[in-house]
Design a protein around this motif. Structure first.
Motif, PDB file in Angstrom:
ATOM      1  N   GLN A   1     -16.838   6.136  -6.012  1.00 42.51           N
ATOM      2  CA  GLN A   1     -16.030   7.009  -5.170  1.00 42.51           C
ATOM      3  C   GLN A   1     -14.581   6.532  -5.186  1.00 42.51           C
ATOM      4  OE1 GLN A   1     -17.996   8.163  -1.362  1.00 42.51           O
ATOM      5  NE2 GLN A   1     -19.522   6.630  -1.937  1.00 42.51           N
ATOM      6  N   LYS A   2     -13.686   7.463  -4.986  1.00 43.79           N
ATOM      7  CA  LYS A   2     -12.257   7.154  -5.038  1.00 43.79           C
ATOM      8  C   LYS A   2     -11.651   7.296  -3.654  1.00 43.79           C
ATOM      9  CE  LYS A   2      -7.898   8.523  -7.221  1.00 43.79           C
ATOM     10  NZ  LYS A   2      -7.245   9.466  -8.177  1.00 43.79           N
ATOM     11  N   GLY A   3     -10.783   6.366  -3.339  1.00 42.12           N
ATOM     12  CA  GLY A   3     -10.064   6.434  -2.074  1.00 42.12           C
ATOM     13  C   GLY A   3      -8.597   6.124  -2.278  1.00 42.12           C
ATOM     14  N   GLU A   4      -7.740   6.764  -1.525  1.00 41.35           N
ATOM     15  CA  GLU A   4      -6.306   6.518  -1.572  1.00 41.35           C
ATOM     16  C   GLU A   4      -5.801   6.320  -0.151  1.00 41.35           C
ATOM     17  OE1 GLU A   4      -4.350   9.682  -3.562  1.00 41.35           O
ATOM     18  OE2 GLU A   4      -5.004   9.067  -5.565  1.00 41.35           O
ATOM     19  N   GLY A   5      -4.780   5.528  -0.024  1.00 36.02           N
ATOM     20  CA  GLY A   5      -4.221   5.292   1.296  1.00 36.02           C
ATOM     21  C   GLY A   5      -2.875   4.622   1.205  1.00 36.02           C
ATOM     22  N   ASP A   6      -2.174   4.547   2.308  1.00 27.86           N
ATOM     23  CA  ASP A   6      -0.897   3.860   2.358  1.00 27.86           C
ATOM     24  C   ASP A   6      -0.702   3.268   3.748  1.00 27.86           C
ATOM     25  OD1 ASP A   6      -0.548   6.171   3.768  1.00 27.86           O
ATOM     26  OD2 ASP A   6       1.004   7.003   2.488  1.00 27.86           O
ATOM     27  N   GLY A   7       0.228   2.354   3.821  1.00 28.90           N
ATOM     28  CA  GLY A   7       0.491   1.708   5.089  1.00 28.90           C
ATOM     29  C   GLY A   7       1.715   0.829   4.998  1.00 28.90           C
ATOM     30  N   ASP A   8       2.198   0.388   6.157  1.00 31.47           N
ATOM     31  CA  ASP A   8       3.380  -0.456   6.229  1.00 31.47           C
ATOM     32  C   ASP A   8       2.980  -1.902   6.480  1.00 31.47           C
ATOM     33  OD1 ASP A   8       5.154   1.673   5.860  1.00 31.47           O
ATOM     34  OD2 ASP A   8       5.097   2.184   7.991  1.00 31.47           O
ATOM     35  N   ALA A   9       3.753  -2.809   5.893  1.00 36.21           N
ATOM     36  CA  ALA A   9       3.535  -4.242   6.087  1.00 36.21           C
ATOM     37  C   ALA A   9       4.890  -4.929   6.012  1.00 36.21           C
ATOM     38  CB  ALA A   9       2.579  -4.788   5.033  1.00 36.21           C
ATOM     39  N   ALA A  10       4.886  -6.232   6.226  1.00 36.89           N
ATOM     40  CA  ALA A  10       6.114  -7.016   6.178  1.00 36.89           C
ATOM     41  C   ALA A  10       6.000  -8.071   5.098  1.00 36.89           C
ATOM     42  CB  ALA A  10       6.390  -7.665   7.525  1.00 36.89           C
ATOM     43  N   SER A  11       7.049  -8.232   4.300  1.00 34.79           N
ATOM     44  CA  SER A  11       7.055  -9.241   3.260  1.00 34.79           C
ATOM     45  C   SER A  11       7.395 -10.605   3.848  1.00 34.79           C
ATOM     46  CB  SER A  11       8.082  -8.870   2.176  1.00 34.79           C
ATOM     47  OG  SER A  11       9.391  -8.851   2.729  1.00 34.79           O
ATOM     48  N   LYS A  12       7.374 -11.611   2.988  1.00 38.33           N
ATOM     49  CA  LYS A  12       7.661 -12.975   3.432  1.00 38.33           C
ATOM     50  C   LYS A  12       9.069 -13.104   3.985  1.00 38.33           C
ATOM     51  CE  LYS A  12       7.396 -17.742   1.724  1.00 38.33           C
ATOM     52  NZ  LYS A  12       7.122 -18.587   0.526  1.00 38.33           N
ATOM     53  N   ASP A  13      10.013 -12.347   3.414  1.00 37.50           N
ATOM     54  CA  ASP A  13      11.393 -12.380   3.900  1.00 37.50           C
ATOM     55  C   ASP A  13      11.668 -11.272   4.923  1.00 37.50           C
ATOM     56  OD1 ASP A  13      11.027 -10.463   2.011  1.00 37.50           O
ATOM     57  OD2 ASP A  13      12.897 -10.791   0.949  1.00 37.50           O
ATOM     58  N   LEU A  14      10.567 -10.793   5.555  1.00 36.18           N
ATOM     59  CA  LEU A  14      10.642  -9.846   6.685  1.00 36.18           C
ATOM     60  C   LEU A  14      11.226  -8.490   6.299  1.00 36.18           C
ATOM     61  CD1 LEU A  14      11.815 -12.265   9.528  1.00 36.18           C
ATOM     62  CD2 LEU A  14       9.496 -11.657   8.841  1.00 36.18           C
ATOM     63  N   GLN A  15      11.017  -8.089   5.053  1.00 34.60           N
ATOM     64  CA  GLN A  15      11.391  -6.738   4.640  1.00 34.60           C
ATOM     65  C   GLN A  15      10.200  -5.800   4.892  1.00 34.60           C
ATOM     66  OE1 GLN A  15      14.275  -5.572   3.579  1.00 34.60           O
ATOM     67  NE2 GLN A  15      15.327  -7.556   3.523  1.00 34.60           N
ATOM     68  N   THR A  16      10.485  -4.610   5.382  1.00 33.87           N
ATOM     69  CA  THR A  16       9.426  -3.625   5.606  1.00 33.87           C
ATOM     70  C   THR A  16       8.985  -3.040   4.265  1.00 33.87           C
ATOM     71  OG1 THR A  16      10.294  -3.069   7.787  1.00 33.87           O
ATOM     72  CG2 THR A  16       8.808  -1.479   6.764  1.00 33.87           C
ATOM     73  N   VAL A  17       7.678  -3.096   4.010  1.00 35.56           N
ATOM     74  CA  VAL A  17       7.136  -2.643   2.726  1.00 35.56           C
ATOM     75  C   VAL A  17       6.130  -1.529   2.985  1.00 35.56           C
ATOM     76  CG1 VAL A  17       6.018  -3.324   0.588  1.00 35.56           C
ATOM     77  CG2 VAL A  17       7.356  -5.004   1.883  1.00 35.56           C
ATOM     78  N   HIS A  18       6.373  -0.395   2.359  1.00 39.47           N
ATOM     79  CA  HIS A  18       5.428   0.724   2.443  1.00 39.47           C
ATOM     80  C   HIS A  18       4.639   0.746   1.136  1.00 39.47           C
ATOM     81  CE1 HIS A  18       3.878   4.545   3.965  1.00 39.47           C
ATOM     82  NE2 HIS A  18       3.952   4.970   2.708  1.00 39.47           N
ATOM     83  N   THR A  19       3.339   0.526   1.240  1.00 42.52           N
ATOM     84  CA  THR A  19       2.494   0.387   0.055  1.00 42.52           C
ATOM     85  C   THR A  19       1.530   1.560  -0.055  1.00 42.52           C
ATOM     86  OG1 THR A  19       2.556  -2.008   0.386  1.00 42.52           O
ATOM     87  CG2 THR A  19       0.958  -1.157  -1.198  1.00 42.52           C
ATOM     88  N   LYS A  20       1.451   2.112  -1.251  1.00 42.96           N
ATOM     89  CA  LYS A  20       0.478   3.161  -1.535  1.00 42.96           C
ATOM     90  C   LYS A  20      -0.504   2.628  -2.569  1.00 42.96           C
ATOM     91  CE  LYS A  20      -0.036   8.043  -2.766  1.00 42.96           C
ATOM     92  NZ  LYS A  20       0.662   9.294  -3.136  1.00 42.96           N
ATOM     93  N   ILE A  21      -1.803   2.744  -2.262  1.00 45.08           N
ATOM     94  CA  ILE A  21      -2.817   2.167  -3.144  1.00 45.08           C
ATOM     95  C   ILE A  21      -3.881   3.206  -3.511  1.00 45.08           C
ATOM     96  CG2 ILE A  21      -2.469  -0.136  -2.217  1.00 45.08           C
ATOM     97  CD1 ILE A  21      -5.647   1.713  -1.317  1.00 45.08           C
ATOM     98  N   ALA A  22      -4.636   2.887  -4.553  1.00 40.25           N
ATOM     99  CA  ALA A  22      -5.795   3.693  -4.950  1.00 40.25           C
ATOM    100  C   ALA A  22      -6.942   2.735  -5.262  1.00 40.25           C
ATOM    101  CB  ALA A  22      -5.471   4.545  -6.173  1.00 40.25           C
ATOM    102  N   ILE A  23      -8.141   3.097  -4.831  1.00 38.48           N
ATOM    103  CA  ILE A  23      -9.297   2.212  -5.014  1.00 38.48           C
ATOM    104  C   ILE A  23     -10.512   3.025  -5.429  1.00 38.48           C
ATOM    105  CG2 ILE A  23      -9.877   2.357  -2.549  1.00 38.48           C
ATOM    106  CD1 ILE A  23     -11.002  -0.472  -2.743  1.00 38.48           C
ATOM    107  N   ASN A  24     -11.278   2.459  -6.346  1.00 36.44           N
ATOM    108  CA  ASN A  24     -12.582   3.007  -6.731  1.00 36.44           C
ATOM    109  C   ASN A  24     -13.652   2.012  -6.299  1.00 36.44           C
ATOM    110  OD1 ASN A  24     -11.313   5.166  -7.890  1.00 36.44           O
ATOM    111  ND2 ASN A  24     -11.605   4.501  -9.995  1.00 36.44           N
ATOM    112  N   TYR A  25     -14.691   2.496  -5.653  1.00 41.06           N
ATOM    113  CA  TYR A  25     -15.733   1.615  -5.148  1.00 41.06           C
ATOM    114  C   TYR A  25     -17.083   2.341  -5.175  1.00 41.06           C
ATOM    115  CZ  TYR A  25     -15.666   4.418  -0.895  1.00 41.06           C
ATOM    116  OH  TYR A  25     -15.745   5.470  -0.004  1.00 41.06           O
TER     117      TYR A  25
END
Length: 262
Positions: free
Chosen positions: A67-91
């Protein structure tokens, strides 16, 4: 008459049983979990047709296909930059774990496990890299996220088949800073290439001038009195060869020569 009545009752009973669907079919790419009055059994039912007791039992299908899933979310990098990540996963669900997936996850592994597991893994790994490292070491970031996902999902009978980071996106300010740095690096590289070219051309000119100077010096060293006398003798010999045997009567039109013919 009584026999006909028994036959009719038997036919009605059979039709009633058929109407209650005493058979369950498990299609390809699925496994079955049988519940009796709502309680799941420990047996995993494979693809095909299976008998179930009407009303009391029910067969539930659990997908074990990829099955395939896609998603995105916000996180913080080591130097405190806001990172918006979009991913795709098969499981997929492990076939031997379908009972626990149905019982513990309500047959909804995507909502219950996949989404929160991906978000947690992405946040945990992203926090270990600076924003620039997330871009330059993307494959390493991906591998560490996969490792964190596998450990968490394996506990629930889920297997990661493929995982990819579709995109990293940063704040507008950081993107502008990256663009400015890239432009500066390109200009620096161009300046270095131009300097190298100028240095090479200068060295070539010096080499040519040195070669010409050495050639002239060598020529001067070779011009000796003996060589001059030799060249003079050679020129006289060439002149004699070209002479037709007649002497000139005048030279320059001022001082006459003696007329030999007279």
């Amino acid at each position: 008459m009584k026999n006909l009545l028994k036959i009719a009752v038997g036919i009605l009973a059979l039709l009633f049983l058929l109407a209650l669907s005493p058979f369950a079919t498990i299609p390809a790419g699925h496994r079955g979990v049988l519940t009796t009055f709502g309680k799941p059994s420990d047996e995993v039912y494979s693809e095909g047709i299976h008998w179930v007791w009407p009303i009391a039992q029910k067969m539930h299908k659990v997908s074990v296909a990829i099955q395939k899933g896609e998603g995105d979310g916000d996180a913080a990098s080591k130097d405190l930059q806001t990172v918006h990540t979009k991913i795709a996963i098969n499981y997929h669900v492990r076939p031997d774990a379908v009972v626990s997936v149905y019982r513990d996850l309500g047959n909804e592994p995507g909502e219950r496990i996949i989404i929160p597991s991906v978000q947690e893994a992405v946040k945990a790994v992203t926090a270990r890299f600076t924003a620039e490292e997330l871009i330059s070491r993307r494959s390493q970031v991906r591998d560490e996220i996969i490792l964190a996902l596998k450990e968490r999902m394996a506990r629930h009978g889920l297997v990661v088949d493929e995982f990819s980071i579709v995109n990293f996106n940063f704040s507008k300010t950081f993107n502008e800073a990256i663009e400015a740095k890239t432009t500066a690096d390109q200009l620096k590289m161009k300046a270095e290439r131009d300097l190298q070219r100028i240095e090479v051309e200068a060295k070539q000119k010096i080499a040519r001038a040195r070669a010409e100077a050495e050639a002239l010096s060598l020529q001067r060293q070779q011009v000796t009195p003996e060589l001059l006398r030799l060249r003079e003798t050679e020129n006289q010999a060439k002149a004699i060869d070209k002479w037709d045997g007649r002497l000139p009567t005048t030279v320059g039109g001022v001082v006459p020569f003696i007329n030999v013919n007279k």
